[in-house]
Design a protein around this motif. Sequence first.
Motif, PDB file in Angstrom:
ATOM      1  N   PHE A  81       0.801  -1.142   0.034  1.00 51.81           N
ATOM      2  CA  PHE A  81       0.046  -0.040  -0.053  1.00 51.81           C
ATOM      3  C   PHE A  81       0.851   1.151   0.070  1.00 51.81           C
ATOM      4  O   PHE A  81       2.122   1.214   0.097  1.00 51.81           O
ATOM      5  CB  PHE A  81      -0.953   0.234   1.135  1.00 51.81           C
ATOM      6  N   THR A  82       0.108   2.459  -0.120  1.00 45.46           N
ATOM      7  CA  THR A  82       0.892   3.521  -0.030  1.00 45.46           C
ATOM      8  C   THR A  82       0.283   4.653   0.861  1.00 45.46           C
ATOM      9  O   THR A  82      -1.121   4.060   1.318  1.00 45.46           O
ATOM     10  CB  THR A  82       0.877   4.553  -1.597  1.00 45.46           C
ATOM     11  N   LEU A  83       0.753   5.821   1.245  1.00 42.11           N
ATOM     12  CA  LEU A  83       0.180   6.628   2.146  1.00 42.11           C
ATOM     13  C   LEU A  83      -0.094   7.733   1.345  1.00 42.11           C
ATOM     14  O   LEU A  83       0.628   8.605   0.569  1.00 42.11           O
ATOM     15  CB  LEU A  83       1.031   6.952   3.134  1.00 42.11           C
ATOM     16  N   GLU A  84      -1.373   8.364   1.500  1.00 38.00           N
ATOM     17  CA  GLU A  84      -1.689   9.597   1.285  1.00 38.00           C
ATOM     18  C   GLU A  84      -1.895  10.568   2.204  1.00 38.00           C
ATOM     19  O   GLU A  84      -2.855  10.384   3.106  1.00 38.00           O
ATOM     20  CB  GLU A  84      -3.188   9.627   0.211  1.00 38.00           C
ATOM     21  N   ASP A  85      -1.764  11.818   1.914  1.00 37.64           N
ATOM     22  CA  ASP A  85      -1.709  12.974   3.078  1.00 37.64           C
ATOM     23  C   ASP A  85      -0.925  12.465   4.182  1.00 37.64           C
ATOM     24  O   ASP A  85      -0.121  11.860   4.189  1.00 37.64           O
ATOM     25  CB  ASP A  85      -3.385  13.284   3.282  1.00 37.64           C
ATOM     26  N   ALA A  86      -1.646  12.520   5.319  1.00 34.01           N
ATOM     27  CA  ALA A  86      -0.846  12.055   6.751  1.00 34.01           C
ATOM     28  C   ALA A  86      -1.414  10.644   7.291  1.00 34.01           C
ATOM     29  O   ALA A  86      -0.798  10.087   7.970  1.00 34.01           O
ATOM     30  CB  ALA A  86      -0.900  13.163   7.826  1.00 34.01           C
ATOM     31  N   ASN A  87      -2.890  10.509   6.889  1.00 30.90           N
ATOM     32  CA  ASN A  87      -3.214   9.516   7.665  1.00 30.90           C
ATOM     33  C   ASN A  87      -4.217   8.435   6.995  1.00 30.90           C
ATOM     34  O   ASN A  87      -4.937   7.566   7.463  1.00 30.90           O
ATOM     35  CB  ASN A  87      -4.470   9.924   8.779  1.00 30.90           C
ATOM     36  N   GLN A  88      -4.341   8.470   5.517  1.00 30.06           N
ATOM     37  CA  GLN A  88      -4.981   7.695   4.650  1.00 30.06           C
ATOM     38  C   GLN A  88      -4.140   6.814   3.737  1.00 30.06           C
ATOM     39  O   GLN A  88      -3.246   7.218   3.081  1.00 30.06           O
ATOM     40  CB  GLN A  88      -5.572   8.818   3.725  1.00 30.06           C
ATOM     41  N   LEU A  89      -4.450   5.529   4.283  1.00 28.99           N
ATOM     42  CA  LEU A  89      -3.562   4.336   3.571  1.00 28.99           C
ATOM     43  C   LEU A  89      -4.305   4.243   2.324  1.00 28.99           C
ATOM     44  O   LEU A  89      -5.467   3.873   2.387  1.00 28.99           O
ATOM     45  CB  LEU A  89      -3.517   3.120   4.253  1.00 28.99           C
ATOM     46  N   VAL A  90      -3.534   3.747   1.048  1.00 27.12           N
ATOM     47  CA  VAL A  90      -4.285   3.278  -0.283  1.00 27.12           C
ATOM     48  C   VAL A  90      -3.683   1.899  -0.616  1.00 27.12           C
ATOM     49  O   VAL A  90      -2.515   1.802  -0.958  1.00 27.12           O
ATOM     50  CB  VAL A  90      -3.831   4.304  -1.375  1.00 27.12           C
ATOM     51  N   PRO A  91      -4.551   0.922  -0.441  1.00 22.05           N
ATOM     52  CA  PRO A  91      -4.120  -0.420  -0.817  1.00 22.05           C
ATOM     53  C   PRO A  91      -3.806  -0.615  -2.064  1.00 22.05           C
ATOM     54  O   PRO A  91      -4.416   0.284  -3.108  1.00 22.05           O
ATOM     55  CB  PRO A  91      -5.257  -1.317  -0.464  1.00 22.05           C
ATOM     56  N   MET A  92      -2.891  -1.359  -2.614  1.00 20.84           N
ATOM     57  CA  MET A  92      -2.343  -1.671  -3.892  1.00 20.84           C
ATOM     58  C   MET A  92      -2.655  -3.150  -4.116  1.00 20.84           C
ATOM     59  O   MET A  92      -3.340  -3.470  -5.275  1.00 20.84           O
ATOM     60  CB  MET A  92      -1.147  -1.305  -4.267  1.00 20.84           C
ATOM     61  N   ARG A  93      -2.152  -4.011  -3.437  1.00 16.97           N
ATOM     62  CA  ARG A  93      -2.282  -5.546  -3.625  1.00 16.97           C
ATOM     63  C   ARG A  93      -2.302  -6.495  -2.363  1.00 16.97           C
ATOM     64  O   ARG A  93      -1.693  -5.850  -1.524  1.00 16.97           O
ATOM     65  CB  ARG A  93      -0.930  -6.042  -4.635  1.00 16.97           C
ATOM     66  N   TYR A  94      -2.988  -7.430  -2.256  1.00 23.47           N
ATOM     67  CA  TYR A  94      -3.119  -8.239  -1.229  1.00 23.47           C
ATOM     68  C   TYR A  94      -2.967  -9.590  -1.614  1.00 23.47           C
ATOM     69  O   TYR A  94      -3.588 -10.003  -2.276  1.00 23.47           O
ATOM     70  CB  TYR A  94      -4.514  -7.948  -0.577  1.00 23.47           C
ATOM     71  N   SER A  95      -2.168 -10.571  -0.815  1.00 19.75           N
ATOM     72  CA  SER A  95      -2.281 -12.037  -1.017  1.00 19.75           C
ATOM     73  C   SER A  95      -2.141 -12.917   0.140  1.00 19.75           C
ATOM     74  O   SER A  95      -1.845 -12.629   1.172  1.00 19.75           O
ATOM     75  CB  SER A  95      -1.155 -12.154  -2.032  1.00 19.75           C
ATOM     76  N   VAL A  96      -2.921 -13.854   0.189  1.00 12.90           N
ATOM     77  CA  VAL A  96      -3.051 -14.903   1.041  1.00 12.90           C
ATOM     78  C   VAL A  96      -2.649 -16.251   0.580  1.00 12.90           C
ATOM     79  O   VAL A  96      -3.071 -16.683  -0.506  1.00 12.90           O
ATOM     80  CB  VAL A  96      -4.501 -14.967   1.743  1.00 12.90           C
ATOM     81  N   GLU A  97      -1.718 -16.883   1.402  1.00  7.82           N
ATOM     82  CA  GLU A  97      -1.477 -18.319   0.902  1.00  7.82           C
ATOM     83  C   GLU A  97      -1.570 -19.196   2.404  1.00  7.82           C
ATOM     84  O   GLU A  97      -0.923 -18.966   3.364  1.00  7.82           O
ATOM     85  CB  GLU A  97      -0.072 -18.599   0.474  1.00  7.82           C
ATOM     86  N   ARG A  98      -2.648 -20.150   2.198  1.00  9.40           N
ATOM     87  CA  ARG A  98      -2.993 -21.039   3.411  1.00  9.40           C
ATOM     88  C   ARG A  98      -2.687 -22.371   3.067  1.00  9.40           C
ATOM     89  O   ARG A  98      -2.973 -23.024   2.208  1.00  9.40           O
ATOM     90  CB  ARG A  98      -4.476 -20.756   3.737  1.00  9.40           C
ATOM     91  N   THR A  99      -1.864 -23.126   3.956  1.00 12.16           N
ATOM     92  CA  THR A  99      -1.516 -24.669   3.817  1.00 12.16           C
ATOM     93  C   THR A  99      -1.959 -25.288   5.107  1.00 12.16           C
ATOM     94  O   THR A  99      -1.893 -24.445   6.230  1.00 12.16           O
ATOM     95  CB  THR A  99      -0.043 -24.721   3.445  1.00 12.16           C
ATOM     96  N   GLY A 100      -1.845 -26.545   4.978  1.00  6.43           N
ATOM     97  CA  GLY A 100      -2.118 -27.385   6.331  1.00  6.43           C
ATOM     98  C   GLY A 100      -3.198 -28.345   6.036  1.00  6.43           C
ATOM     99  O   GLY A 100      -3.359 -28.773   5.126  1.00  6.43           O
ATOM    100  N   THR A 101      -3.744 -28.586   7.243  1.00  9.90           N
ATOM    101  CA  THR A 101      -4.981 -29.726   7.228  1.00  9.90           C
ATOM    102  C   THR A 101      -6.086 -29.339   6.452  1.00  9.90           C
ATOM    103  O   THR A 101      -6.356 -28.046   6.670  1.00  9.90           O
ATOM    104  CB  THR A 101      -5.254 -30.089   8.628  1.00  9.90           C
ATOM    105  N   GLY A 102      -6.577 -30.166   5.444  1.00  5.93           N
ATOM    106  CA  GLY A 102      -7.557 -29.704   4.525  1.00  5.93           C
ATOM    107  C   GLY A 102      -6.858 -28.988   3.464  1.00  5.93           C
ATOM    108  O   GLY A 102      -5.855 -28.836   3.171  1.00  5.93           O
TER     109      GLY A 102
END
Length: 261
Positions: A81-102
């Motif tokens: 993510f990036t930061l706009e102004d002083a307090n606003q975060l702007v998401p860019m990309r997000y990823s999850v990888e889950r392993t284990g039982t199931g």
Amino acid sequence: MPRKIPTLFAISLLAASGTTLADTTVLTPHTAEYQVYYGSIELGRARYILEAPQGNFFQYRFDSDVGLLMLSDKRHILSEFTLEDANQLVPMRYSVERTGTGPSFREQAAFAKGQNVVHSRYKDERAKFPYDNQLFDPLMVQLQFRLDMQAHKDELHYTMVKEGEVDDYAFKIVGKERVNIESGSYQTVKFEVVRDSKKRQTFFWMAPDLSYLPIRLTHFEKGSKQLDIKLLNYRFGPSDEKLQPTTEQALVDDKASNEEG
């Protein structure tokens, strides 16, 4: 073993490496580690890492490794993510990888602001949502929450792309409370997740003196404690690990998603 290990909030010995508490902010690079319990049974640990930014580009990571008897759950989550102004975060990309039982699975989201669309893929399902500057991913929203608390905002309501859907979450302040756990004693603000029913209740505690670092989270189902996540240790300052490069396997490629659409 619970079906999900929550990633919303889940760190007490300061190894400042030249950084003092007075110098820290929510976006100061830090590492925080938590002990995860199912009821009173220890499941494992979870760790959050906010790397030092490269210009205005930030990476926030979550890694967990928990298990009970023959069951296991490992998750690696990355938010960019990036930061706009002083307090606003702007998401860019997000990823999850889950392993284990199931079944193992991956989740990705790309916030294509220039295209006014958010691309999402959860397991084998793809979706698109209209871009909104108040739409977050489930990991970096924690940092936005902390920034909002430091800015003394009253409305604690957040919308995020999660598991191929857009979900709304609201929180309320319960009050101030001293939290005593194995890693130390902390003056905190206590919060509750707002729900229509009391069958499920989630409380968490954050320390204002530590830039609202989460100290503890407790989740109840029908009055019975299911999850208890406690801060084990934390460190302000850059981690020893370098920023991990973005990979096609971990993240949605904006260009490919645009061509597909």
